[in-house]
Design an enzyme around this catalytic site. Structure first.
Site, PDB file in Angstrom:
ATOM      1  N   ARG A  49     -17.536 -70.455  38.762  1.00  0.00           N
ATOM      2  CA  ARG A  49     -17.388 -69.077  39.227  1.00  0.00           C
ATOM      3  C   ARG A  49     -16.926 -69.063  40.678  1.00  0.00           C
ATOM      4  NH1 ARG A  49     -17.441 -68.523  34.685  1.00  0.00           N
ATOM      5  NH2 ARG A  49     -18.761 -67.252  33.333  1.00  0.00           N
ATOM      6  N   ARG A  76      -9.557 -48.043  54.915  1.00  0.00           N
ATOM      7  CA  ARG A  76      -9.966 -49.278  54.259  1.00  0.00           C
ATOM      8  C   ARG A  76      -8.758 -49.823  53.511  1.00  0.00           C
ATOM      9  NH1 ARG A  76     -14.138 -51.216  56.973  1.00  0.00           N
ATOM     10  NH2 ARG A  76     -16.046 -49.971  56.825  1.00  0.00           N
ATOM     11  N   ALA A  88     -22.366 -48.550  59.012  1.00  0.00           N
ATOM     12  CA  ALA A  88     -22.815 -49.807  58.425  1.00  0.00           C
ATOM     13  C   ALA A  88     -22.167 -50.964  59.159  1.00  0.00           C
ATOM     14  CB  ALA A  88     -22.464 -49.870  56.931  1.00  0.00           C
ATOM     15  N   LEU A  90     -22.053 -55.672  59.374  1.00  0.00           N
ATOM     16  CA  LEU A  90     -22.423 -56.987  58.846  1.00  0.00           C
ATOM     17  C   LEU A  90     -23.664 -57.551  59.525  1.00  0.00           C
ATOM     18  CD1 LEU A  90     -18.874 -58.627  58.804  1.00  0.00           C
ATOM     19  CD2 LEU A  90     -20.109 -57.655  56.851  1.00  0.00           C
ATOM     20  N   GLU A 105     -25.489 -50.609  64.706  1.00  0.00           N
ATOM     21  CA  GLU A 105     -24.312 -49.969  64.122  1.00  0.00           C
ATOM     22  C   GLU A 105     -24.307 -48.462  64.350  1.00  0.00           C
ATOM     23  OE1 GLU A 105     -21.618 -51.269  62.947  1.00  0.00           O
ATOM     24  OE2 GLU A 105     -22.346 -53.326  63.173  1.00  0.00           O
ATOM     25  N   GLU A 109     -21.032 -47.219  66.251  1.00  0.00           N
ATOM     26  CA  GLU A 109     -20.047 -46.464  65.495  1.00  0.00           C
ATOM     27  C   GLU A 109     -20.027 -44.986  65.824  1.00  0.00           C
ATOM     28  OE1 GLU A 109     -20.167 -47.251  61.295  1.00  0.00           O
ATOM     29  OE2 GLU A 109     -19.278 -49.240  61.572  1.00  0.00           O
ATOM     30  N   PRO A 127     -22.157 -57.742  42.256  1.00  0.00           N
ATOM     31  CA  PRO A 127     -22.750 -59.033  41.902  1.00  0.00           C
ATOM     32  C   PRO A 127     -21.872 -59.937  41.052  1.00  0.00           C
ATOM     33  CG  PRO A 127     -23.830 -57.239  40.715  1.00  0.00           C
ATOM     34  CD  PRO A 127     -22.945 -56.605  41.748  1.00  0.00           C
ATOM     35  N   GLY A 128     -20.831 -59.393  40.440  1.00  0.00           N
ATOM     36  CA  GLY A 128     -19.921 -60.248  39.696  1.00  0.00           C
ATOM     37  C   GLY A 128     -18.868 -60.906  40.575  1.00  0.00           C
ATOM     38  N   GLU A 132     -23.000 -60.202  48.381  1.00  0.00           N
ATOM     39  CA  GLU A 132     -23.393 -59.242  49.414  1.00  0.00           C
ATOM     40  C   GLU A 132     -24.640 -58.465  49.004  1.00  0.00           C
ATOM     41  OE1 GLU A 132     -21.466 -55.600  52.037  1.00  0.00           O
ATOM     42  OE2 GLU A 132     -20.744 -55.942  49.994  1.00  0.00           O
ATOM     43  N   GLU A 155     -11.674 -48.587  63.449  1.00  0.00           N
ATOM     44  CA  GLU A 155     -12.694 -47.723  64.043  1.00  0.00           C
ATOM     45  C   GLU A 155     -12.136 -46.822  65.144  1.00  0.00           C
ATOM     46  OE1 GLU A 155     -15.912 -50.159  65.322  1.00  0.00           O
ATOM     47  OE2 GLU A 155     -16.625 -50.553  63.283  1.00  0.00           O
TER      48      GLU A 155
END
Length: 201
Positions: A49, A76, A88, A90, A105, A109, A127-128, A132, A155
């Site tokens: 995978r 995005r 949000a 990381l 953040e 932001e 999840p596939g 994260e 930003e």
């Protein structure tokens, strides 16, 4: 023991699996995250995978005293949209907890600080395809930060809107607001605030 009146089988939960990783290759090393290819022993065989190796993130549902939620809009590139989101970032600062990231953040932001912080939910976003996990927090008691932060790239032209929480929920259900982290955060916050106003209902 399940809460009174709740059948045990209704309390479903994700289950961690300690699958043996037979081989793990770094396919691509990126500026923000990497791509890995793992060979895993699973069942009676093995599977390969590929996935994005992600540091995780924290996100903030900021609700003011008028019951409005703070939304930000930015470009995005993967989806070719300026989508509506919540603040949000990381988990990419060594030693920083998810709550500390959320505080940072919110300030970076939108130049805000909050006096009240509550954990809402933590979610696996895809999840596939990646590992994260995003930790979402409800922030209230909002005031302006002492410092105004410089912003660049996507930003630099962030648009900020305060939307009544009910309108945000309606926008999600109507398909106008499709960001997954925003959707989970706003719906969780709406339920949390409803439960606070009507305990036991």
């Amino acid at each position: 023991m399940p809460p009174r009146g709740v059948p045990a089988k209704a309390l479903l939960a994700d289950e961690p699996v300690d699958a043996t990783v037979l081989d793990s290759d770094l396919v691509y090393q990126g500026r923000v995250w990497d791509v890995r290819s793992d060979t895993v022993a699973y069942g009676d065989g093995r599977i390969v995978r590929q996935y994005v190796d992600h540091p995780g993130a924290a996100a903030v549902v900021a609700v003011d005293d008028e019951g409005r939620v703070l939304l930000i809009q930015q470009y995005r590139h993967p989806i070719r949209h300026r989508d509506w989101e919540i603040p949000a970032g990381l988990l990419d600062m060594a030693g920083e907890t998810p709550l500390e990231t959320a505080r940072r953040e919110l300030a970076e932001e939108v130049d805000l600080v909050a006096s009240s912080w509550e954990p809402l939910v933590s979610i696996f976003t895809t999840p596939g395809g990646n590992d994260e996990i995003v930790h979402l927090f409800l922030a209230r008691g909002l005031t302006s930060a002492n410092e105004v932060h410089a912003r660049e790239d996507e930003e630099a032209d962030i648009r900020v809107e305060w939307l009544p929480l009910g309108d945000a929920v309606a926008g999600i259900l109507a398909g106008r607001l499709r960001n997954g982290i925003l959707a989970v955060g706003v719906l969780a916050a709406a339920e949390r605030l409803r439960a606070d106003e009507h305990p036991g209902v």
